[in-house]
Motif scaffolding. Structure first.
Motif, PDB file in Angstrom:
ATOM      1  N   SER A 181      25.846  -8.365  50.607  1.00  0.00           N
ATOM      2  CA  SER A 181      25.041  -8.880  49.493  1.00  0.00           C
ATOM      3  C   SER A 181      25.366  -8.144  48.206  1.00  0.00           C
ATOM      4  CB  SER A 181      23.551  -8.723  49.792  1.00  0.00           C
ATOM      5  OG  SER A 181      23.171  -9.492  50.877  1.00  0.00           O
ATOM      6  N   ALA A 182      25.488  -6.822  48.286  1.00  0.00           N
ATOM      7  CA  ALA A 182      25.809  -6.035  47.093  1.00  0.00           C
ATOM      8  C   ALA A 182      27.173  -6.426  46.532  1.00  0.00           C
ATOM      9  CB  ALA A 182      25.773  -4.543  47.423  1.00  0.00           C
ATOM     10  N   GLY A 183      28.137  -6.617  47.410  1.00  0.00           N
ATOM     11  CA  GLY A 183      29.459  -7.054  46.957  1.00  0.00           C
ATOM     12  C   GLY A 183      29.426  -8.428  46.311  1.00  0.00           C
ATOM     13  N   LEU A 184      28.652  -9.337  46.902  1.00  0.00           N
ATOM     14  CA  LEU A 184      28.516 -10.674  46.327  1.00  0.00           C
ATOM     15  C   LEU A 184      27.806 -10.638  44.980  1.00  0.00           C
ATOM     16  CD1 LEU A 184      27.678 -12.660  49.570  1.00  0.00           C
ATOM     17  CD2 LEU A 184      29.743 -12.889  48.182  1.00  0.00           C
ATOM     18  N   PHE A 185      26.817  -9.742  44.835  1.00  0.00           N
ATOM     19  CA  PHE A 185      26.161  -9.592  43.539  1.00  0.00           C
ATOM     20  C   PHE A 185      27.153  -9.109  42.484  1.00  0.00           C
ATOM     21  CE2 PHE A 185      21.842  -9.594  45.468  1.00  0.00           C
ATOM     22  CZ  PHE A 185      21.280 -10.513  44.607  1.00  0.00           C
ATOM     23  N   MET A 186      28.054  -8.200  42.856  1.00  0.00           N
ATOM     24  CA  MET A 186      29.063  -7.727  41.895  1.00  0.00           C
ATOM     25  C   MET A 186      30.001  -8.854  41.489  1.00  0.00           C
ATOM     26  SD  MET A 186      30.050  -3.875  42.971  1.00  0.00           S
ATOM     27  CE  MET A 186      29.210  -3.375  44.450  1.00  0.00           C
ATOM     28  N   ILE A 187      30.394  -9.678  42.443  1.00  0.00           N
ATOM     29  CA  ILE A 187      31.235 -10.837  42.120  1.00  0.00           C
ATOM     30  C   ILE A 187      30.480 -11.779  41.189  1.00  0.00           C
ATOM     31  CG2 ILE A 187      32.312 -12.900  43.105  1.00  0.00           C
ATOM     32  CD1 ILE A 187      32.939 -11.157  45.594  1.00  0.00           C
ATOM     33  N   ASN A 188      29.192 -11.983  41.478  1.00  0.00           N
ATOM     34  CA  ASN A 188      28.361 -12.833  40.635  1.00  0.00           C
ATOM     35  C   ASN A 188      28.287 -12.278  39.214  1.00  0.00           C
ATOM     36  OD1 ASN A 188      26.374 -14.401  39.469  1.00  0.00           O
ATOM     37  ND2 ASN A 188      25.126 -14.457  41.293  1.00  0.00           N
ATOM     38  N   LEU A 189      28.098 -10.972  39.075  1.00  0.00           N
ATOM     39  CA  LEU A 189      28.047 -10.354  37.743  1.00  0.00           C
ATOM     40  C   LEU A 189      29.370 -10.519  37.001  1.00  0.00           C
ATOM     41  CD1 LEU A 189      26.047  -7.088  38.487  1.00  0.00           C
ATOM     42  CD2 LEU A 189      25.305  -9.033  37.107  1.00  0.00           C
TER      43      LEU A 189
END
Length: 151
Positions: free
Chosen positions: A20-28
């Motif tokens: 989830s944290a990695g996906l949030f970084m991609i989203n950002l």
């Protein structure tokens, strides 16, 4: 798409917080690319006398959405996070579809020589900024301040 993946990895059947944290970084990363492009497109499409009111409305609506989203998330996030991410992902996909189908490109194609001049002026602007000693000291101190907070 990232919100739908985040919903999947935070579903009732699976829990992967690091993913989830990695996906949030991609989203950002993608949000960081989207915001300047959308702002430039709005700037190009809105008449000069209407820009102030349009950007003021965008600013206030963005702040209102952030406030309401934060309040809603504070009350319901623990029990309904899967559904929140599913909802945000679905709304984002629908928004992308509407944008793709109904908004036309506003970019005017330029000659290659114009592009070379523009890229040369960009690099000369960076060079001018890098020569400003006071600004560079300020920038370096901000970097150190941020770095020390992270450590």
């Amino acid at each position: 798409m990232t919100y739908l993946f985040i919903a999947f990895v935070n579903s009732p059947w699976i829990n992967l917080p690091y993913v989830s944290a990695g996906l949030f970084m991609i989203n950002l990363l993608f949000n960081g690319m989207f915001f300047p492009a959308s702002t430039a497109m709005i700037h190009d499409l809105v008449k000069m006398e209407q820009r102030k009111s349009v950007f003021t409305a965008m600013y206030w609506l963005g702040n209102l959405a952030t406030a309401l989203g934060t309040i809603t998330g504070a009350f319901y996030f623990l029990e309904y996070q899967y559904y929140f991410f599913l909802l945000v992902g679905t709304v984002s996909l629908l928004s992308s579809l509407v944008t793709y189908l109904f908004i036309k490109e506003s970019l005017v194609k330029r000659n290659v020589s114009d592009t070379k001049v523009a890229s040369t002026s960009i690099w000369s602007s960076y060079y001018h900024v890098l020569k400003d000693r006071i600004y560079m000291i300020y920038l370096f101190s901000c970097f150190l301040s941020f770095r020390l907070k992270v450590i």
